[in-house]
Motif scaffolding. Structure first.
Motif, PDB file in Angstrom:
ATOM      1  N   LEU A  26      -5.364   0.286  19.932  1.00  0.00           N
ATOM      2  CA  LEU A  26      -5.437   1.734  19.713  1.00  0.00           C
ATOM      3  C   LEU A  26      -6.852   2.195  19.358  1.00  0.00           C
ATOM      4  O   LEU A  26      -7.092   3.397  19.234  1.00  0.00           O
ATOM      5  CB  LEU A  26      -4.472   2.157  18.598  1.00  0.00           C
ATOM      6  N   GLN A  27      -7.767   1.259  19.170  1.00  0.00           N
ATOM      7  CA  GLN A  27      -9.151   1.595  18.819  1.00  0.00           C
ATOM      8  C   GLN A  27      -9.203   2.506  17.595  1.00  0.00           C
ATOM      9  O   GLN A  27      -9.852   3.558  17.590  1.00  0.00           O
ATOM     10  CB  GLN A  27      -9.878   2.241  20.008  1.00  0.00           C
ATOM     11  N   THR A  28      -8.494   2.081  16.557  1.00  0.00           N
ATOM     12  CA  THR A  28      -8.463   2.856  15.327  1.00  0.00           C
ATOM     13  C   THR A  28      -8.288   1.932  14.130  1.00  0.00           C
ATOM     14  O   THR A  28      -7.670   0.867  14.239  1.00  0.00           O
ATOM     15  CB  THR A  28      -7.322   3.899  15.335  1.00  0.00           C
ATOM     16  N   PHE A  29      -8.841   2.338  13.025  1.00  0.00           N
ATOM     17  CA  PHE A  29      -8.490   1.708  11.763  1.00  0.00           C
ATOM     18  C   PHE A  29      -7.154   2.305  11.340  1.00  0.00           C
ATOM     19  O   PHE A  29      -6.760   3.371  11.821  1.00  0.00           O
ATOM     20  CB  PHE A  29      -9.557   1.996  10.696  1.00  0.00           C
ATOM     21  N   PHE A  30      -6.445   1.632  10.462  1.00  0.00           N
ATOM     22  CA  PHE A  30      -5.192   2.182   9.960  1.00  0.00           C
ATOM     23  C   PHE A  30      -5.114   1.966   8.458  1.00  0.00           C
ATOM     24  O   PHE A  30      -5.801   1.113   7.896  1.00  0.00           O
ATOM     25  CB  PHE A  30      -3.979   1.575  10.675  1.00  0.00           C
ATOM     26  N   ALA A  31      -4.275   2.765   7.820  1.00  0.00           N
ATOM     27  CA  ALA A  31      -4.069   2.682   6.375  1.00  0.00           C
ATOM     28  C   ALA A  31      -2.608   2.961   6.085  1.00  0.00           C
ATOM     29  O   ALA A  31      -2.020   3.897   6.636  1.00  0.00           O
ATOM     30  CB  ALA A  31      -4.951   3.696   5.653  1.00  0.00           C
ATOM     31  N   GLN A  32      -2.024   2.125   5.222  1.00  0.00           N
ATOM     32  CA  GLN A  32      -0.634   2.290   4.817  1.00  0.00           C
ATOM     33  C   GLN A  32      -0.544   2.140   3.302  1.00  0.00           C
ATOM     34  O   GLN A  32      -1.250   1.320   2.720  1.00  0.00           O
ATOM     35  CB  GLN A  32       0.258   1.207   5.439  1.00  0.00           C
ATOM     36  N   VAL A  33       0.344   2.915   2.703  1.00  0.00           N
ATOM     37  CA  VAL A  33       0.661   2.751   1.290  1.00  0.00           C
ATOM     38  C   VAL A  33       2.178   2.642   1.197  1.00  0.00           C
ATOM     39  O   VAL A  33       2.900   3.531   1.643  1.00  0.00           O
ATOM     40  CB  VAL A  33       0.139   3.918   0.430  1.00  0.00           C
ATOM     41  N   PHE A  34       2.643   1.521   0.618  1.00  0.00           N
ATOM     42  CA  PHE A  34       4.066   1.245   0.473  1.00  0.00           C
ATOM     43  C   PHE A  34       4.496   1.616  -0.943  1.00  0.00           C
ATOM     44  O   PHE A  34       3.993   1.050  -1.909  1.00  0.00           O
ATOM     45  CB  PHE A  34       4.347  -0.234   0.723  1.00  0.00           C
ATOM     46  N   PHE A  35       5.411   2.564  -1.025  1.00  0.00           N
ATOM     47  CA  PHE A  35       5.900   3.046  -2.311  1.00  0.00           C
ATOM     48  C   PHE A  35       7.272   2.451  -2.607  1.00  0.00           C
ATOM     49  O   PHE A  35       8.101   2.291  -1.709  1.00  0.00           O
ATOM     50  CB  PHE A  35       6.007   4.574  -2.312  1.00  0.00           C
ATOM     51  N   ARG A  36       7.492   2.163  -3.878  1.00  0.00           N
ATOM     52  CA  ARG A  36       8.778   1.676  -4.351  1.00  0.00           C
ATOM     53  C   ARG A  36       9.806   2.795  -4.133  1.00  0.00           C
ATOM     54  O   ARG A  36       9.565   3.937  -4.478  1.00  0.00           O
ATOM     55  CB  ARG A  36       8.649   1.364  -5.846  1.00  0.00           C
ATOM     56  N   THR A  37      10.931   2.471  -3.528  1.00  0.00           N
ATOM     57  CA  THR A  37      12.006   3.448  -3.347  1.00  0.00           C
ATOM     58  C   THR A  37      13.306   2.837  -3.860  1.00  0.00           C
ATOM     59  O   THR A  37      13.386   1.623  -4.090  1.00  0.00           O
ATOM     60  CB  THR A  37      12.188   3.833  -1.862  1.00  0.00           C
ATOM     61  N   GLU A  38      14.302   3.654  -3.998  1.00  0.00           N
ATOM     62  CA  GLU A  38      15.598   3.164  -4.452  1.00  0.00           C
ATOM     63  C   GLU A  38      16.171   2.142  -3.474  1.00  0.00           C
ATOM     64  O   GLU A  38      16.725   1.113  -3.883  1.00  0.00           O
ATOM     65  CB  GLU A  38      16.563   4.344  -4.620  1.00  0.00           C
ATOM     66  N   ASP A  39      16.009   2.416  -2.173  1.00  0.00           N
ATOM     67  CA  ASP A  39      16.519   1.495  -1.152  1.00  0.00           C
ATOM     68  C   ASP A  39      15.657   0.243  -1.005  1.00  0.00           C
ATOM     69  O   ASP A  39      16.160  -0.803  -0.610  1.00  0.00           O
ATOM     70  CB  ASP A  39      16.604   2.190   0.206  1.00  0.00           C
ATOM     71  N   GLU A  40      14.356   0.357  -1.277  1.00  0.00           N
ATOM     72  CA  GLU A  40      13.422  -0.760  -1.112  1.00  0.00           C
ATOM     73  C   GLU A  40      12.543  -0.917  -2.349  1.00  0.00           C
ATOM     74  O   GLU A  40      11.334  -0.699  -2.312  1.00  0.00           O
ATOM     75  CB  GLU A  40      12.540  -0.524   0.122  1.00  0.00           C
ATOM     76  N   PRO A  41      13.124  -1.327  -3.488  1.00  0.00           N
ATOM     77  CA  PRO A  41      12.328  -1.412  -4.713  1.00  0.00           C
ATOM     78  C   PRO A  41      11.281  -2.520  -4.691  1.00  0.00           C
ATOM     79  O   PRO A  41      10.221  -2.380  -5.304  1.00  0.00           O
ATOM     80  CB  PRO A  41      13.371  -1.658  -5.806  1.00  0.00           C
ATOM     81  N   ALA A  42      11.540  -3.617  -4.000  1.00  0.00           N
ATOM     82  CA  ALA A  42      10.600  -4.741  -4.004  1.00  0.00           C
ATOM     83  C   ALA A  42       9.600  -4.675  -2.855  1.00  0.00           C
ATOM     84  O   ALA A  42       8.416  -4.936  -3.041  1.00  0.00           O
ATOM     85  CB  ALA A  42      11.356  -6.062  -3.943  1.00  0.00           C
ATOM     86  N   GLU A  43      10.056  -4.325  -1.658  1.00  0.00           N
ATOM     87  CA  GLU A  43       9.187  -4.287  -0.480  1.00  0.00           C
ATOM     88  C   GLU A  43       8.476  -2.949  -0.322  1.00  0.00           C
ATOM     89  O   GLU A  43       7.375  -2.883   0.192  1.00  0.00           O
ATOM     90  CB  GLU A  43       9.989  -4.578   0.796  1.00  0.00           C
TER      91      GLU A  43
END
Length: 109
Positions: A26-43
């Motif tokens: 894709l010729q792009t840098f990417f950024a992700q932030v994973f937040f704790r949710t009720e459905d996914e508290p650990a991941e």
């Protein structure tokens, strides 16, 4: 593609991790932030995800700026991301990447 997982800032218990990297197809840098949710508290779930479109984040600094409020930034991260991008110069898409780009974006660029 490169990927660097970052630890959350100590004052951000709602963040599981942040990730930045370079996506050569894709010729792009990417950024992700994973937040704790009720459905996914650990991941966590990636509620911030930028760099999914061709050329969306054109610099390592832009990707780092997205995750900086949430994660600890190693001092050499910008250099590492830039090196990741530079190491992929001249690598061409494979036939499946070309087909996926045509399907998703209408062209191979």
């Amino acid at each position: 593609m490169s990927r660097h997982d970052l630890q959350p800032k100590p004052d951000r218990p709602d963040v599981v991790r942040a990730t930045v990297g370079w996506d050569r197809p894709l010729q792009t840098f990417f950024a992700q932030v994973f937040f704790r949710t009720e459905d996914e508290p650990a991941e966590g779930e990636p509620l911030v995800w930028i760099g999914t479109e061709p050329g969306e984040l054109l610099s390592a600094e832009a990707a780092i700026a997205v995750v900086a409020p949430h994660a600890v930034i190693p001092p050499d991260l910008c250099r590492q991301l830039t090196a990741d991008m530079q190491s992929s110069i001249g690598i061409e898409d494979g036939s499946q990447q070309v087909a996926a780009k045509r399907y998703l974006f209408g062209s191979t660029h």
